[in-house]
Design a protein around this motif. Sequence first.
Motif, PDB file in Angstrom:
ATOM      1  N   LEU A 232      -6.478  -9.097  26.410  1.00 60.39           N
ATOM      2  CA  LEU A 232      -7.410  -9.938  26.841  1.00 60.39           C
ATOM      3  C   LEU A 232      -8.649  -9.326  27.929  1.00 60.39           C
ATOM      4  CD1 LEU A 232      -8.089 -12.777  27.421  1.00 60.39           C
ATOM      5  CD2 LEU A 232      -6.287 -13.011  28.972  1.00 60.39           C
TER       6      LEU A 232
ATOM      7  N   THR B 110      -6.861 -18.128  21.982  1.00 58.09           N
ATOM      8  CA  THR B 110      -5.316 -17.458  21.453  1.00 58.09           C
ATOM      9  C   THR B 110      -5.544 -16.767  20.042  1.00 58.09           C
ATOM     10  OG1 THR B 110      -4.406 -19.503  21.043  1.00 58.09           O
ATOM     11  CG2 THR B 110      -4.108 -18.696  23.249  1.00 58.09           C
TER      12      THR B 110
ATOM     13  N   GLU C  13      -0.136 -16.197  16.773  1.00 57.11           N
ATOM     14  CA  GLU C  13      -0.134 -16.876  17.912  1.00 57.11           C
ATOM     15  C   GLU C  13       1.217 -17.217  18.520  1.00 57.11           C
ATOM     16  OE1 GLU C  13      -3.475 -19.865  18.785  1.00 57.11           O
ATOM     17  OE2 GLU C  13      -3.828 -19.664  16.680  1.00 57.11           O
TER      18      GLU C  13
ATOM     19  N   LYS D 276      -2.230 -19.904  27.671  1.00 59.51           N
ATOM     20  CA  LYS D 276      -3.185 -18.708  27.898  1.00 59.51           C
ATOM     21  C   LYS D 276      -3.635 -18.888  29.460  1.00 59.51           C
ATOM     22  CE  LYS D 276      -7.639 -19.935  26.609  1.00 59.51           C
ATOM     23  NZ  LYS D 276      -8.802 -19.811  25.901  1.00 59.51           N
TER      24      LYS D 276
ATOM     25  N   GLU E  74     -10.990 -23.079  31.244  1.00 58.12           N
ATOM     26  CA  GLU E  74      -9.307 -23.091  31.412  1.00 58.12           C
ATOM     27  C   GLU E  74      -8.994 -24.087  32.536  1.00 58.12           C
ATOM     28  OE1 GLU E  74      -8.152 -21.241  29.243  1.00 58.12           O
ATOM     29  OE2 GLU E  74      -9.986 -20.029  28.456  1.00 58.12           O
TER      30      GLU E  74
END
Length: 209
Positions: free
Chosen positions: A38, A52, A63, A73, A135
Amino acid sequence: MSELQNHSSVGQALTEAASPTRKRPKPGERRVQILQTLAGMLEQPGSERVTTAALAAKLEVSEAALYRHFASKAQMFEGLIDFIEQSVFTLVNQIAEREQLGANQAAKVVTMLVQFAEKNPGMTRVMVGDALVFENDRLQQRMNQFFDKIESALRQCLRNNDSATPTVDAQVRAAALTAFVMGRLQRFARSGFRRLPSEHLENSLSLML
């Protein structure tokens, strides 16, 4: 400029935490690999939101495999934020132990932050919030709190040796230094990592301190 000479970048630190010889990583090692990947994806200039699906494809897993190690996530990003906080504040404490109170100590803290950002471009995108736009809101709140703590640390650096509390001057300077660092990190991230935050850093700090 020496605080980070022995400090690994996030990629190095996370790589060192996992065994390179094991074909099937243990659960903890897989978590490290996910965070490392990531962070690496965030280092790509101009990269869009990391999904993802893209992360799983990069790791060559499903996933569902990701969610066996992280509930969401957001939890993956929290792992990166944990790394940022632990790394930076460990170094802040080391500087406080080695340097006397005053402008030099504050300059060392700012320099360390700038060096950390340059060594970890992906983490810079998290720190300035670019990677957190879509997010969970609590992630941005954590980064806001991170910079509040940085400002507090700078106030303590700049307080008078004879006083247990920072002066108004120390508070103003600490706020200005924090804003300066945030601006440099934002420019670094939004220039595709071309404009280094260390550009003319020593001269800038001399003017401010």
